[in-house]
Every structure is written in C-alpha cells, then in structure tokens.
Motif scaffolding. Structure first.
Motif, short mmCIF file in Angstrom:
data_model
loop_
_atom_site.label_atom_id
_atom_site.label_comp_id
_atom_site.label_asym_id
_atom_site.label_seq_id
_atom_site.Cartn_x
_atom_site.Cartn_y
_atom_site.Cartn_z
N GLY A 169 0.83 -1.20 0.00
CA GLY A 169 0.00 0.00 0.00
C GLY A 169 0.86 1.25 0.00
O GLY A 169 1.93 1.28 0.61
N ASP A 171 0.71 5.58 0.48
CA ASP A 171 0.00 6.80 0.85
C ASP A 171 0.91 7.98 0.50
O ASP A 171 2.03 8.06 0.99
N GLU A 177 -4.99 6.97 3.62
CA GLU A 177 -5.77 6.33 2.57
C GLU A 177 -4.76 5.75 1.59
O GLU A 177 -4.13 6.47 0.83
N TYR A 178 -4.60 4.45 1.62
CA TYR A 178 -3.58 3.78 0.82
C TYR A 178 -4.16 3.24 -0.47
O TYR A 178 -5.30 2.79 -0.52
N THR A 179 -3.33 3.28 -1.50
CA THR A 179 -3.64 2.61 -2.76
C THR A 179 -2.84 1.31 -2.80
O THR A 179 -1.61 1.34 -2.73
N GLN A 181 -1.22 -1.87 -4.55
CA GLN A 181 -0.72 -2.31 -5.84
C GLN A 181 -0.06 -3.68 -5.66
O GLN A 181 0.17 -4.14 -4.54
N LYS A 194 -4.71 -0.93 -9.38
CA LYS A 194 -4.65 0.06 -8.31
C LYS A 194 -5.96 0.03 -7.54
O LYS A 194 -7.01 0.33 -8.10
N GLU A 196 -7.90 1.66 -4.62
CA GLU A 196 -7.84 2.91 -3.87
C GLU A 196 -8.72 2.89 -2.62
O GLU A 196 -9.56 2.01 -2.45
N LYS A 197 -8.47 3.88 -1.77
CA LYS A 197 -9.27 4.09 -0.55
C LYS A 197 -9.21 2.88 0.39
O LYS A 197 -10.22 2.44 0.93
N THR A 198 -8.02 2.34 0.61
CA THR A 198 -7.87 1.18 1.48
C THR A 198 -7.05 1.54 2.72
O THR A 198 -6.48 2.63 2.82
N ARG A 215 -11.32 -1.86 2.79
CA ARG A 215 -11.51 -0.56 2.14
C ARG A 215 -12.19 0.41 3.11
O ARG A 215 -12.96 0.00 3.97
N GLU A 218 -15.39 6.67 2.13
CA GLU A 218 -14.73 7.85 1.57
C GLU A 218 -14.87 9.07 2.45
O GLU A 218 -14.00 9.95 2.45
#
Length: 711
Positions: A169, A171, A177-179, A181, A194, A196-198, A215, A218
């Motif tokens: 992840g 940030d 809020e990590y993306t 990959q 990708k 997102e919001k994890t 996740r 938001e």
C-alpha cells in the motif's frame, strides 16, 4: 484521537518546547487575528457559540490564507533560531547510523531485510533466497518511489505463498488512505492494478491469486468493508466479502501464523468479533468464530487443531488465555488455560511448536514468560535488571524453532534485538542500536521510577532519566510527557534525539497516568468515559510531585502531548496553567464536543466507547466540562507551541487552528502562542526519517532558546 503504532513511534521521539522569561523572541510582530463569525451549535437545549467554526472549510481560500498567515507569524517570531535548528538537526542526524540494516528474519524460504543507505530518507526492502550469502533481491526502494512526492509511506507489504507476488500500500497524501498495488517479484513489474481508498493492509489466500483487503468509507475513513481481488481481474470486479455496518466498529483481515486460516476481525473499543475461513478455500464462506457480545473482547491464534483465545470473558478484566477445538469455536466451548489474575495483565501470546510465550505486565513493567507445552510447571521469566525498561517479542514467524526473538530497551539503554534459545536459555544479541559520535555512554545517565500520589490517593508511576551529575534543587528544566488514552501504554523507551536535551541539563519524565494500560486494564477503565478526568488530574499531580521533590520548578517545567495527549495538554492548560513555563501540543484533539457530535468526521463513531456519545446528555455535559476549546478562559496561559498537519485524517487541522484563535482572543498575558501547520503532512508528521528530525529540531531550538541555552 486514537493512535496507530506508527503514530506512537513518531511521537515517542518528539519533545516539548516552550518559552520562559529569558526568551528574546520578537513579540513586536503582529499576531494573526482570526475573524469572528459566530455559529450557534445547539444540543440538549444547550447553545454553544463557536466564533471560529468557519475554519473547518478546508478548500476555502480565506481559511488557507489564515493558516498561511499563522505559519508566516511562526517563522518570523522564531527566525533567530533557524541556525540553531540546523545545528540541532545535524547533531541528531550525526548520532544515527545512516547505512543501517535490520536484523534479517526468515520466512517461507527467504531472508527478509530492511536497510537504509547513507543520505537517504526512506527504507529499501530486500530479500535473499535460502541463505544470507545469496544475492540480494531488492523488492522496493522507497527512495525512488518517493521522488515525486512531498509525503510518502509504503505499508502493508505482503508476500504470496509462492513468493512470486508482493502486495503493498502507498499513501502520498498522509491521510492514511492507501492505494494497494501488486508487484511481480520475478519480473520486477508493478502491475496496473490500483485499489484505492484502502487501509493498505491485505492478505493472500493459499491459491496465490486471491487477495483480500479492507476498504475505507470515503467520508468517514472508517475501514468498513472486506473485498476479494483476483489476479488478472479488473478492480471493479472485486467481490464484497463483508460489510461492517455498525458505525462504531472497524474491520480488517489477516492470515493466521499457522497459515491455515484467513481471519476477518471487527472491533470497537470494548467489543470484538472474528470470522474464519480456511486459506485453501478462498471462494468459501467465512463463519463467525464467536458472535459479538457487547463488552466481550477476544483475539484468536491457531495452532494444530485448536484456537487459543486471549479474552476478558467471565469478567476477566486483565484478560486470560483460553483454548477451544477448531471445530467448536463458540464461547461455551472455551476452556481456561491461563486463568485471570487480578494483578497481572495478559497482553498477548506467541505460539511455537514446543513453547508458549506469554507477554504480561505487572507493577507497571513488561515481562516475558516461557512455558514449555509438555512441562508447564517448568515455566520461567526472562530476567531483566533495570529499574524501568520495556521488553517485547518481535518477529517470530516460524513455529518449529526454539529461538524466541525479542526486543529490549530502557530510557538509558539503546534498543537491542535478541535471539533467545528457549531450551538452553542462551541469548544472542543480534543487534544493539548504535549511537554514533563517540560521546554516548549509558553509565553517564540515571534512570528512576518514582511514584506520585494522585488526588484520590492512587499511586502514579513516573519514569525519569537525566545526567548523573544533576542536582535536585528545583533549577532543572524538565520535560513531562504523557498520553493517557485508549489503553495505550507509554513504555520507558530509548531515544537518541532525546540526548540533545539530556546533555544540556534537561530531565525527561514519562507520567504513566490512568487512561493508559500501564498498570493493567483497570488503569484504562478508570481513565475513560465518565472517569476521564482522572487522566488530567493524574498528570497535574505528577507535575506537582516533581516540583515538590525539587526535580524542577514551575519556571522550568514543560509539558508535552500529541493527539489525545494534546487533549490532555489542553485541559492541563485550562486547569493548572501556573505549573508550566511552556507546553507543546501536537495535532491536539481539543474540540471534543463538536467533533464527537459530527459523525461525518473520520473515526468519530468508533470513539463513543472511549469518550462517550454526546448525543446522550450525560456524556455531553461531562465532555463539555473538560473540552479544552469550550473551556478556554480569560486567564494567563503558559507559552505555547502547537503543531498540526493540514491533511490530518485523525485530528482535523481546524481543531488546533480554532483553539489558537480562541486563546489569542481570551488570554490575559502576552506569552508566545504559535501555530505551525505542515501543509504537506497528516497525523504523523513528515514521512522521511531525516525530515522528521527537522520537526524535532524546530521544537528543541524553541525550547532551548527560551531556557537561555544557545548552543
């Protein structure tokens, strides 16, 4: 508000700074004055008028202009300390081994290593196959990944069972809020996926293609959903596995140490629930281990055909260890293995093939117990000699070993990583933290643990460290730190940056106040909800004790706390300002009532069991009676340095901004009042190891200059 492990490590190295009558700072510079725009906030028939509510509009240019004006004011007032800041930064940096390497650990055929290179801010994660003599495989060079970002954090590194894929992840905003990959470690390719919001955390199933992750919502940033991603599929096809609908809970997923089970956890402050699924069956349905029951807390570990449960079941306030067959997991099947003890807090366990390792806490100190499975009567404790110290198990991923890896440090003893043979009782120090520069000798410092008496007669431990030749005549500058929330224990830890204070005559003190878990679970229970004020009075009573015992005096006593510890600072400032020459409040949670009434703010609903729910009048009234922002009054205040991050997801920047504005309007003296906002960072401050030192140097230069110490 509530800290993560990363937050706590960051703040353990940062110390308070404040003004004294010796300061030569420029008080002729015009202070920023925030506009008054009254907003009436009504609840339970009570109306609170908030003159600075408008500052919570993050995108408003008028708000940004005010924050920048505060930053300009801070920089102008402290301009004469800039050279000293640079000197302190270089001094602290010079103690750090720049080309440092972690102690390697072995997992699933590979040795894993984290290392730093000279002059670089970020870690390099690498591995070696089979033996430490094998060629190094660099998995992630965070210095390269961070090049185009003011903030960078890599977390949640997780390797698939076939050692081919790494999920991770990232940030780059500092709002946690990590993306997520995925990298193919064989080809070096970072795949286009990708997520997102994890939270950044994830775990692989045994099939090497199913990746489970949590996740965040938001708006509130609460981790509320568990998804399954399948390699090769578009993220839009990810399957929702679990939705945590209770707003007071957050959820996460991990893999058991045995690797047999995927485990979904759901937790609130005082209740937990787990769901399990065999990792070899990722398309199956999770089953509830034991359904949530308010007040029942438990955690699970798997070994052979049983689960081991650390729980407060049956009013086990300090927790106990229970066991149950993996085929019968509900609580009526749980059997005691280590019973509850009134004077010993059971903090956790590590399971090995031949040994059970139990982490405990009694009399305010950590202890590690080794218990052979076959001969439990031959159990023994690791011997520790210091008066105040901390010991903890570290990376122990292998079941079939007789080696326990643990860490040890004290306030004057650098941290060590130790391999201990549980059979022969021989220990090998794998690494002791190096303090470069040739000046450090732990024999030059004294460590003490003393006990203050609180208002209600409770004895409060305080950990102290200072130079050996120091005289207790009331003239010493003393920095008192505390946190006191969420059951977070403040360990007596070692810090190389702290030496810059100790060597200049400071005493450093950690007050182990109620609200933490330092003396057991009751210590926490007696410092939250409708007993929260014990936290504040404990801190003040510790300060009075240190003054009475001639460690320091009000002219030289400084207080520091961050996040929920910033709340502590705010209350202390309102209730006992005369005890302190200065106070540091970092990312302070000070607008308690307004924040806890706004369930759109990240983390609010999950905090009700910590602070109370102000939608209920009893809690509203109690919170309002201590909330720092609501209780700012016309009185003299100590000198203040307040710091925050514009992107903070835990304590929003507007809490300290509003607090400073109100303090400026109501205080009756002209002591310094500074707000320093990092426009690129969040709750934990700067991300690079050296950038973080620059933040410490700012605080140290402020403090030392005000004490009349110029070099």
């Amino acid at each position: 508000m509530k800290p993560t492990n990363t937050f706590m490590l960051a703040f353990c190295s940062i110390f308070a700074a404040a003004c004294s009558t010796k300061n030569k700072m420029n008080n002729t510079i015009k202070e920023p004055i925030a506009k008054i725009k009254p907003t009436n906030l009504e609840k339970h028939g009570d109306v609170r008028t908030d003159n600075y509510y408008w500052l919570n509009q993050r995108e408003d240019q008028e708000v940004i202009a005010y924050i920048e004006e505060e930053n300009k004011y801070y920089n102008e007032v402290t301009a004469h300390t800039k050279d000293f800041q640079k000197d302190l930064f270089e001094e602290m940096k010079s103690r750090i081994k720049e080309d440092d390497t972690s102690v390697p650990y072995f997992n699933n055929g590979y040795w894993y290593i984290t290392r730093f290179e000279k002059g670089k801010d970020y870690p390099i994660y690498s591995r070696k196959k089979g033996t430490l003599d094998a060629p190094e495989e660099i998995m992630f060079d965070c210095n390269e990944l961070a090049k185009d970002h003011a903030y960078f954090q890599l977390g949640g590194l997780n390797i698939s069972d076939d050692n081919k894929f790494a999920a991770f992840g990232v940030d780059t905003v500092s709002r946690r809020e990590y993306t997520i990959q995925i990298k193919n470690l064989e080809t070096g390719e970072i795949m286009p996926t990708k997520i997102e919001k994890t939270t950044g955390g994830s775990t692989w199933a045994a099939d090497n293609k199913s990746l489970f992750y949590s996740r965040k919502d938001e708006q509130t940033l609460r981790a509320d959903r568990i998804f399954k991603h399948t390699l090769g599929n578009d993220v839009a096809q990810d399957e929702l596995i679990f939705n945590e609908k209770d707003e007071t809970f957050s959820t996460y997923i991990y893999r058991s140490k045995s690797r047999k089970y995927l485990i979904i956890g759901s937790e609130s402050t005082m209740t937990s629930e787990y769901q399990i699924l065999e990792a070899s069956n990722p398309d199956g349905k999770f089953s509830v281990f034991q359904k949530r029951t308010r007040g029942l807390e438990y955690s699970v570990s798997h070994y052979n055909d049983h689960f081991y449960i650390v729980t407060n079941k049956d009013k086990a306030t300090n927790f106990k260890l229970m066991i149950t067959p993996e085929t019968a997991t509900t609580k009526e099947n749980w059997k005691d293995l280590i019973p509850h003890r009134e004077d010993v807090l059971l903090e956790g366990i590590d399971i090995f093939k031949d040994y059970l390792v139990v982490s405990e806490r009694f009399n305010g100190l950590s202890h590690i117990k080794i218990q052979p499975w076959q001969n439990p009567d031959q159990a023994y404790y690791l011997p520790f000699e210091n008066e105040t110290f901390t010991a903890y198990t570290t990376t122990n991923l292998d079941f079939d070993t007789e080696i326990l890896r643990y860490g040890y440090q004290s306030m004057a003893t650098p941290s060590s990583v130790i391999d201990f043979n549980m059979r022969t009782k021989e220990k090998t120090v794998k690494k002791e933290q190096e303090v470069l520069g040739g000046k450090f000798n732990k024999e030059n410092y004294i460590e003490e643990r003393v006990w203050a008496t609180a208002t209600d007669g409770t004895k409060i431990p305080i950990s102290l460290v200072y130079k050996k030749d120091l005289k207790k005549d009331g003239s010493n500058p003393l920095l008192q730190y505390a946190y006191g929330s969420y059951g977070s224990t403040m360990e007596p830890y070692f810090s190389t940056v702290r030496l810059s204070l100790l060597d200049r005559g400071f005493i450093y003190a950690i007050a182990h106040i109620r609200g933490g878990e330092d003396l057991g679970r009751e210590w926490y229970e007696n410092g939250k909800l409708l007993k929260k004020k014990n936290t504040f009075t404990d801190y003040i009573d510790c300060s009075k004790f240190l003054i009475d015992q001639k460690y320091t005096s009000p002219q030289h006593l400084y207080a520091e706390g961050g996040s929920a510890g910033g709340l502590l600072m705010g209350v202390v400032l309102n209730d006992a300002p005369e005890l302190y020459n200065g106070v540091i409040a970092q990312v302070p949670f000070v607008d308690v009532v307004t924040t806890m009434l706004d369930d759109s703010i990240p983390l609010t609903t999950g905090e009700y069991d910590e602070w109370g729910n102000p939608n209920e009048k009893e809690y509203y009234d109690y919170m309002k009676s201590y909330s720092p922002y609501d209780n700012v009054k016309a009185q003299d205040y100590p000198n203040l340095y307040i710091s925050t991050g514009f992107h903070d997801s835990q304590v929003q920047y507007w809490e300290p901004a509003k607090w400073v504005a109100k303090l400026r309007a109501l205080r009756t003296n002209k002591n310094l009042l500074l707000l320093d906002t990092n426009m690129d960072a969040g709750h934990g401050g700067a991300s690079g190891r050296f950038e973080a030192l620059k933040e410490v140097a700012k605080e140290f230069a402020f403090l030392l200059d005000l004490e009349g110490i110029k070099k």
